[in-house]
Write an enzyme that holds these catalytic residues in place. Structure first.
Site, PDB file in Angstrom:
ATOM      1  N   LYS A 108       0.860  -1.195   0.000  1.00  0.00           N
ATOM      2  CA  LYS A 108       0.000   0.000   0.000  1.00  0.00           C
ATOM      3  C   LYS A 108       0.884   1.229   0.000  1.00  0.00           C
ATOM      4  O   LYS A 108       2.023   1.185   0.476  1.00  0.00           O
ATOM      5  CB  LYS A 108      -0.899   0.022   1.247  1.00  0.00           C
ATOM      6  CG  LYS A 108      -2.156   0.843   1.075  1.00  0.00           C
ATOM      7  CD  LYS A 108      -3.233   0.053   0.351  1.00  0.00           C
ATOM      8  CE  LYS A 108      -4.485   0.877   0.145  1.00  0.00           C
ATOM      9  NZ  LYS A 108      -5.605   0.014  -0.292  1.00  0.00           N
TER      10      LYS A 108
HETATM   11  P1  NAD Z   1     -13.291   7.460  -2.510  1.00  0.00           P
HETATM   12  O1  NAD Z   1     -12.333   8.533  -2.164  1.00  0.00           O
HETATM   13  O2  NAD Z   1     -13.700   7.269  -3.925  1.00  0.00           O
HETATM   14  O3  NAD Z   1     -14.653   7.665  -1.659  1.00  0.00           O
HETATM   15  C1  NAD Z   1     -14.708   7.798  -0.264  1.00  0.00           C
HETATM   16  C2  NAD Z   1     -16.126   8.278   0.078  1.00  0.00           C
HETATM   17  O4  NAD Z   1     -16.326   8.218   1.491  1.00  0.00           O
HETATM   18  C3  NAD Z   1     -16.432   9.713  -0.343  1.00  0.00           C
HETATM   19  O5  NAD Z   1     -17.777   9.783  -0.799  1.00  0.00           O
HETATM   20  C4  NAD Z   1     -16.305  10.492   0.971  1.00  0.00           C
HETATM   21  O6  NAD Z   1     -17.049  11.695   0.969  1.00  0.00           O
HETATM   22  C5  NAD Z   1     -16.881   9.483   1.927  1.00  0.00           C
HETATM   23  N1  NAD Z   1     -16.546   9.648   3.333  1.00  0.00           N
HETATM   24  C6  NAD Z   1     -15.329   9.853   3.894  1.00  0.00           C
HETATM   25  N2  NAD Z   1     -15.456   9.941   5.235  1.00  0.00           N
HETATM   26  C7  NAD Z   1     -16.781   9.762   5.504  1.00  0.00           C
HETATM   27  C8  NAD Z   1     -17.542   9.734   6.699  1.00  0.00           C
HETATM   28  N3  NAD Z   1     -16.971   9.901   7.895  1.00  0.00           N
HETATM   29  N4  NAD Z   1     -18.884   9.516   6.607  1.00  0.00           N
HETATM   30  C9  NAD Z   1     -19.475   9.336   5.406  1.00  0.00           C
HETATM   31  N5  NAD Z   1     -18.801   9.359   4.250  1.00  0.00           N
HETATM   32  C10 NAD Z   1     -17.468   9.577   4.307  1.00  0.00           C
HETATM   33  O7  NAD Z   1     -12.679   6.109  -1.903  1.00  0.00           O
HETATM   34  P2  NAD Z   1     -12.987   4.608  -2.337  1.00  0.00           P
HETATM   35  O8  NAD Z   1     -11.988   4.205  -3.360  1.00  0.00           O
HETATM   36  O9  NAD Z   1     -14.447   4.442  -2.600  1.00  0.00           O
HETATM   37  O10 NAD Z   1     -12.597   3.848  -0.984  1.00  0.00           O
HETATM   38  C11 NAD Z   1     -13.476   3.760   0.131  1.00  0.00           C
HETATM   39  C12 NAD Z   1     -12.996   2.638   1.046  1.00  0.00           C
HETATM   40  O11 NAD Z   1     -12.961   1.410   0.316  1.00  0.00           O
HETATM   41  C13 NAD Z   1     -11.584   2.819   1.607  1.00  0.00           C
HETATM   42  O12 NAD Z   1     -11.537   2.210   2.884  1.00  0.00           O
HETATM   43  C14 NAD Z   1     -10.725   2.024   0.632  1.00  0.00           C
HETATM   44  O13 NAD Z   1      -9.495   1.606   1.206  1.00  0.00           O
HETATM   45  C15 NAD Z   1     -11.658   0.854   0.387  1.00  0.00           C
HETATM   46  N6  NAD Z   1     -11.403   0.088  -0.853  1.00  0.00           N
HETATM   47  C16 NAD Z   1     -11.364   0.704  -2.072  1.00  0.00           C
HETATM   48  C17 NAD Z   1     -11.175  -0.073  -3.220  1.00  0.00           C
HETATM   49  C18 NAD Z   1     -11.214   0.520  -4.597  1.00  0.00           C
HETATM   50  O14 NAD Z   1     -11.154  -0.264  -5.574  1.00  0.00           O
HETATM   51  N7  NAD Z   1     -11.343   1.825  -4.771  1.00  0.00           N
HETATM   52  C19 NAD Z   1     -10.979  -1.440  -3.108  1.00  0.00           C
HETATM   53  C20 NAD Z   1     -11.026  -2.044  -1.849  1.00  0.00           C
HETATM   54  C21 NAD Z   1     -11.253  -1.255  -0.730  1.00  0.00           C
END
Ligand code: NAD
Length: 418
Positions: A108
């Protein structure tokens, strides 16, 4: 809700590892090895801002374990990025890749920055400088980055280009989650959400209920949250509430997700959507729904609010949304938790497909990608629940045990080079 910074995600990972290792009977040397990442890199990144000022950013790249293959894991741009968070995310990648049985280890990376406050040229310069600094440790056979919070396919295109310029040839397998026109895989953008859909359906089946008509709340409306909501909606579930950093909205009859996605594209937030009414962000987690999908960030379900969670199933779209202290409370209340290292593994699974396609130079149709994803995720789901039953434990520790078994087997075959 407690302050998210009071919970150290790496210690949360270690707590689950310790519990799973104890039940599994893991060799003590391997336990010590898994408790720390194999390599942690901290880089200092001077970047020229648009107004001519220079700013120095801090970046990280961590490789937790590479016994089963190259490290694999996203790059996060966020102000709260820190070394312990990146170490936790890297370790979760080791376990996640093993759970879905793709031949990668865990890595990461991240940069402490607010990507929303940086212009596109600033983001590009920051990304290129970061790649130049971590150049020696990444590569198709070493460590393959992907998007995470605050980064997207454009960021990955800059990673590809910078790496390729240094090695003097185009190397598209150095990164996944890139644009389709640059060797990205069809279906990658929605893959994590599609994985959430697949395991949510399996989990509902375990409760003897169909997914169609299920009431769902989704925390976070970025890549994972919005795609999960859209795909669950298209599968007939009713998305009754969603939130993002700015606020939350609800509609008991079900939100029109396609209209909401359009609203978010235009306004950058779920708030103000005409098809729903505003609600408190923290309250979303405690709604009486069939499925709760935390898809925002770490430490959202804690000892402070776990007792108020009324969902029947929690499908962890985010990494580390539940703290170790909250786990027993959810268990006691009979809530079925599909743990992060299984629930959000759809993204890395299609990243693996993307890497395979890049190396073959032969590209699959979207239908093939999606069918293979269903195969991998369904198999992983049943393997996790088989381990859970075999070791008479809960699904989170069942998933860790399955992963520990696979990673420790690889370590045993290889032995220690000294
Ligand atoms: P992103 O930046 O696209 O979206 C994050 C979202 O969460 C945004 O809408 C933001 O406004 C919201 N957010 C942040 N804090 C918040 C809170 N306290 N309450 C409500 N909403 C809140 O990120 P993403 O890529 O969707 O990733 C989200 C999670 O999923 C992370 O933990 C990431 O590690 C995990 N993840 C992502 C992927 C991927 O393919 N993108 C894969 C596996 C896991």
């Amino acid at each position: 809700m407690s302050d998210i910074h009071s919970h150290n995600p790496f210690e949360a990972m270690q707590a689950r590892l310790r519990a799973a290792a104890h039940i599994y009977g893991l060799d003590d040397t391997l336990f010590q090895v898994f408790m720390a990442p194999t390599r942690s890199m901290i880089v200092s990144l001077p970047v020229c801002m648009d107004d001519g000022r220079w700013e120095v950013f801090t970046g990280y790249r961590v490789q937790h374990n590479i016994a089963r293959g190259p490290a694999k894991g996203g790059i996060r741009y966020d102000l709260n990025v820190n070394l312990d968070e990146i170490k936790a995310l890297a370790a979760w990648m080791t376990w996640k890749c093993a759970v879905v049985d793709v031949p990668f280890g865990g890595g990461k990376g991240g940069i402490i920055c607010d990507p929303k406050k940086l212009s596109k040229p600033e983001l590009e310069r920051l990304t290129r400088r970061y790649v130049a600094e971590i150049m020696d440790v990444i590569g198709p056979d070493r460590d393959v980055p992907a998007p995470d919070m605050g980064t997207d396919s454009q960021t990955m295109a800059w990673v590809l280009d910078t790496y390729s310029m240094h090695v003097r040839h185009t190397e598209n397998a150095v990164v996944t989650g890139k644009p389709v026109g640059l060797g990205g895989s069809l279906g990658r953008n929605e893959a994590t959400g599609r994985g959430v859909l697949i395991v949510a359906r399996e989990a509902m089946q375990r409760l003897g209920k169909p997914l169609a008509g299920a009431r769902v709340a989704v925390q976070g409306f970025g890549n994972v949250g919005s795609q999960s909501a859209r795909l669950l909606h298209e599968a007939g579930a009713r998305i009754v509430a969603v939130s993002d950093l700015n606020g939350a909205i609800k509609n008991d009859r079900g939100l029109d997700i396609h209209a909401l996605v359009k609203h978010v594209t235009e306004t950058k937030s779920v708030t103000g959507f005409k098809g729903g009414e505003a609600m408190d962000r923290a309250e979303l987690l405690t709604l009486a729904v069939d499925i709760l999908v935390p898809a925002a960030m770490e430490n959202q379900i804690t000892e402070d609010n776990a007792a108020q969670i009324r969902a029947k199933i929690v499908v962890e779209g985010a990494n580390g949304p539940t703290t170790p202290e909250a786990d027993p409370i959810l268990l006691e209340n009979g809530i079925l938790v599909v743990p992060d290292i299984l629930a959000n593994a759809g993204g890395v699974t299609v990243s693996y497909f993307e890497w395979v396609q890049n190396r073959l130079g032969f590209y699959w149709r979207e239908r093939e990608v999606n069918e293979r994803l269903v195969e991998y995720m369904t198999h992983a789901f049943h393997s996790v629940f088989a381990a859970t039953d075999k070791y008479k434990t809960n699904p989170r520790l069942g998933a860790y045990i399955l992963a520990l078994d696979r990673v420790s087997q690889a370590m045993h075959y290889r032995g220690f080079y000294a």
